[in-house]
Design an enzyme around this catalytic site. Structure first.
Site, PDB file in Angstrom:
ATOM      1  CB  SER A 157      -0.893   0.177   1.129  1.00  0.00           C
ATOM      2  OG  SER A 157      -1.852   0.855   0.889  1.00  0.00           O
ATOM      3  CG  ASP A 319      -6.119  -4.347  -3.569  1.00  0.00           C
ATOM      4  OD1 ASP A 319      -6.937  -3.176  -3.244  1.00  0.00           O
ATOM      5  OD2 ASP A 319      -4.802  -4.007  -3.372  1.00  0.00           O
ATOM      6  CG  HIS A 352      -5.540  -2.580   0.060  1.00  0.00           C
ATOM      7  ND1 HIS A 352      -4.502  -2.488  -0.867  1.00  0.00           N
ATOM      8  CD2 HIS A 352      -5.326  -1.667   1.008  1.00  0.00           C
ATOM      9  CE1 HIS A 352      -3.690  -1.861  -0.624  1.00  0.00           C
ATOM     10  NE2 HIS A 352      -3.839  -1.376   0.392  1.00  0.00           N
TER      11      HIS A 352
END
Length: 385
Positions: A157, A319, A352
């Protein structure tokens, strides 16, 4: 210092603060800011050649505590399932470093830190920061540790953004790069979700233009921001499997109280978040990731030209916050720039959050990749001899 943790192997986890040696750090904006402190932890042992160091870079709401247990805490570090003996980042082989970012609220200098000029928390007097500024501060930490070259920079991320910035800013100091579930720049949708969170915080009557320290926190606004964010971390499938349309067992008297389990879960996440995170840090950090644009108006291929470090790029099919196409763009640019890049897209229902929860396949890929990188360096050293 944290006492020896049997899950982390042969040495103790170390907790430190690093003060930037100069009085000021020059930011990407041109502004000079300081003094600066970074909180960091280390796991494993640095070898005599200082060639086995891996820098782990945390996501938006993470911190330096990546593995092991702190005294009195029931939960381990945020990537505990990946750091330790025999794990993806094997602490019997590697020296793992993780620092809280500049702008954070877990020991590093951020908006809640004391401004030496006023004697009060910075609040909105804290300067605008970028991913590049975070990486610049980390580079000084690596200098302080006496490490000339990192075996790998790794992150998921926002951590992946930092990993990408590291190899672009300091290509001669990085042997390999592992960006996970990330992007080279934010899409309009990603910026939009962050803006909703920021507006929720600033709309809270307790925000008081960022000057809420010593008063009631803008807790409701931060809680809503976290709830919005958490929705994007999961997938439709994972939410259906976890909650379905199930109702809570106990109904509240107010007609708009949370009745569905998913409503209660989001409120729990929001309420727990306000106990550990500073609202102003949330504003500054989300703005930093929205500003992030690795290519900065040029082609990503051109930015990667001349980089020799191999890449392992990992994405997850479910995701939708950082969809796989964004990782594919990074992989494609690497190939066009002549970089040795491996792209792996993993099946997962976690959305995610998969980069935090999916261990087996991710660990297998990372172990093999790091072994290959370390092996190639030994071959190079032998040829030099």
């Amino acid at each position: 210092m944290v006492k020896r943790d049997k899950n982390l192997g042969i040495v103790e986890t170390q907790c430190y603060n690093f003060a930037y040696p100069s009085s000021e750090l020059e930011l990407e904006s041109g502004e000079k800011f300081g003094p600066i402190t970074l909180a960091y932890e280390t796991y494993g042992r640095l070898n005599s050649e200082k060639s086995n160091a891996i820098l782990i870079l945390h996501a938006l709401t993470g911190d330096a505590h990546a593995a092991g247990f702190h005294p009195g805490e029931k939960d381990p570090g945020w990537w505990n399932n990946m750091i330790g003996p025999g794990k993806a980042f094997d602490t019997e082989q590697y020296f793992v470093i993780c620092s809280n970012i500049l702008g954070g609220c877990k020991g590093s200098t951020g908006p809640s830190s004391i401004n030496p000029i006023t004697g009060r928390p910075y609040g909105l007097q804290f300067p605008v920061i970028t991913i590049k500024d975070m990486v610049t501060a980390q580079r000084h930490l690596i200098d302080y540790l006496g490490i000339q070259k990192l075996l790998a920079v790794v992150g998921g991320s926002m951590g992946g953004m930092q990993a990408l910035q590291w190899v672009v800013s300091y290509p001669d100091r990085v042997e390999s790069v592992i960006p996970v579930a990330t992007t080279a720049n934010h899409s309009p949708q990603q910026i939009a979700f962050n803006e909703v969170g920021r507006q929720a915080i600033m709309a809270d009557p307790n925000w008081n233009e960022g000057d809420y320290y010593g008063r009631d926190l803008p807790a409701k606004g931060l809680s809503v921001a976290r709830m919005v964010g958490h929705i994007t971390y999961m997938s439709d499938v994972s939410m259906s499997e976890k909650f379905g349309r199930k109702f809570k067992n106990i109904k509240q008297p107010f007609k708009f109280s949370p009745e569905f389990e998913v409503e209660g879960y989001l409120q729990y996440r929001g309420d727990s978040f306000i106990k550990r995170f500073d609202p102003n840090s949330y504003l500054y950090i989300t703005k930093a990731i929205d500003y992030f644009d690795l290519a900065n108006g040029t082609g990503l291929r051109d930015v990667f030209k001349g980089i020799t470090a191999p890449f392992l790029i990992i994405a997850f099919k479910s995701d939708w916050l950082y969809p796989a196409y964004q990782s594919q763009e990074i992989a494609r640019a690497c190939k066009l720039a002549g970089i040795d890049a491996i792209y792996c897209e993993l099946n997962s229902n976690y959305g995610h959050d998969a980069f935090l929860l999916e261990v087996d396949e991710q660990a297998h890929l990372i172990k093999y990749f790091l072994k290959r990188v370390a092996g190639s360096l030994k071959v190079i050293d032998e040829h030099r001899v």
